[in-house]
Every structure is written in structure tokens, then in C-alpha cells.
Design a protein around this motif. Structure first.
Motif, PDB file in Angstrom:
ATOM      1  N   ASP A 229       0.826  -1.207   0.000  1.00  0.00           N
ATOM      2  CA  ASP A 229       0.000   0.000   0.000  1.00  0.00           C
ATOM      3  C   ASP A 229       0.861   1.258   0.000  1.00  0.00           C
ATOM      4  O   ASP A 229       0.550   2.238  -0.690  1.00  0.00           O
ATOM      5  CB  ASP A 229      -0.947   0.006   1.194  1.00  0.00           C
TER       6      ASP A 229
ATOM      7  N   ASN B 188       0.920   4.140  -2.844  1.00  0.00           N
ATOM      8  CA  ASN B 188       0.725   5.556  -2.532  1.00  0.00           C
ATOM      9  C   ASN B 188       1.876   6.404  -3.062  1.00  0.00           C
ATOM     10  O   ASN B 188       1.658   7.489  -3.611  1.00  0.00           O
ATOM     11  CB  ASN B 188       0.577   5.768  -1.026  1.00  0.00           C
TER      12      ASN B 188
ATOM     13  N   SER C  10       1.523   6.548  -6.783  1.00  0.00           N
ATOM     14  CA  SER C  10       0.166   6.943  -7.209  1.00  0.00           C
ATOM     15  C   SER C  10      -0.449   5.895  -8.130  1.00  0.00           C
ATOM     16  O   SER C  10      -1.011   6.214  -9.185  1.00  0.00           O
ATOM     17  CB  SER C  10       0.184   8.314  -7.890  1.00  0.00           C
ATOM     18  N   ILE C  11      -0.310   4.623  -7.720  1.00  0.00           N
ATOM     19  CA  ILE C  11      -0.914   3.519  -8.453  1.00  0.00           C
ATOM     20  C   ILE C  11      -1.669   2.634  -7.464  1.00  0.00           C
ATOM     21  O   ILE C  11      -1.475   2.741  -6.251  1.00  0.00           O
ATOM     22  CB  ILE C  11       0.135   2.689  -9.224  1.00  0.00           C
ATOM     23  N   SER C  12      -2.514   1.775  -7.981  1.00  0.00           N
ATOM     24  CA  SER C  12      -3.305   0.907  -7.114  1.00  0.00           C
ATOM     25  C   SER C  12      -2.476  -0.256  -6.581  1.00  0.00           C
ATOM     26  O   SER C  12      -1.422  -0.595  -7.132  1.00  0.00           O
ATOM     27  CB  SER C  12      -4.505   0.349  -7.881  1.00  0.00           C
TER      28      SER C  12
END
Length: 91
Positions: free
Chosen positions: A35, A39, A42-44
Motif C-alpha cells: 500500500d 501511494n 500513485s498507483i493501485s
């Protein structure tokens, strides 16, 4: 056995296997969760998992946990950074 000792033992076990496999060792590098990597980039999380599955991003497994070292993330970003060599034509 305390939780801290147990975690430390897992880190040592993982370090041993990395050395045995010839992958090197640097236990001083801060480790990031998937995670946190998502963050920062800036990606899932699923995109981070896909990068790992495609072996584009090196990981360290500690038990069932997966961590990415800051060095590994830096190498990935550096390898995928366009230093002024744009492929799009200017309008």
C-alpha cells in the motif's frame, strides 16, 4: 517467544535464503508495504502486485508479508524514468 523476536527470526531466515540464492543482503534499507508503494507511485495495490508478478519490482517475503525495500523501489523508478527523451512529438 515474543512477537518482536519472532519477526526478527523471520527477517534473519529471509536474509539467509537471499544470501544462499546469491541475491545479496541489505537489512538496513527501510521496507515498505504494498500500500505504501502504491501511494508513493500513485498507483493501485493491484498494479503493484502486477509489477511484482511480472518481476519488475523486487520484493522481500517475511512469512506471509511482502515488503519492498526503498532501494528496490528506487531502482524501479530509475529504470522507468524518462530523462528528457520524450517519444511524443510536440504540437
Amino acid at each position: 517467544m515474543s512477537h518482536t523476536f519472532s519477526s526478527f527470526a523471520l527477517v534473519l531466515k529471509n536474509a539467509f535464503f537471499r544470501l544462499w540464492a546469491g541475491q545479496g543482503l541489505d537489512v538496513t534499507t527501510p521496507m515498505l508495504t504494498l500500500d505504501e508503494v502504491g501511494n508513493l507511485l500513485s498507483i493501485s495495490r493491484s498494479t503493484v502486485l502486477r509489477l511484482i508478478e511480472n518481476q519488475e519490482l523486487d520484493v522481500t517475503r517475511i512469512g506471509r508479508s511482502v515488503r519492498v525495500s526503498e532501494d528496490s523501489l528506487d531502482r524501479y523508478v530509475d529504470a522507468h524514468t524518462d530523462y528528457g527523451h520524450h517519444t511524443r512529438e510536440s504540437s
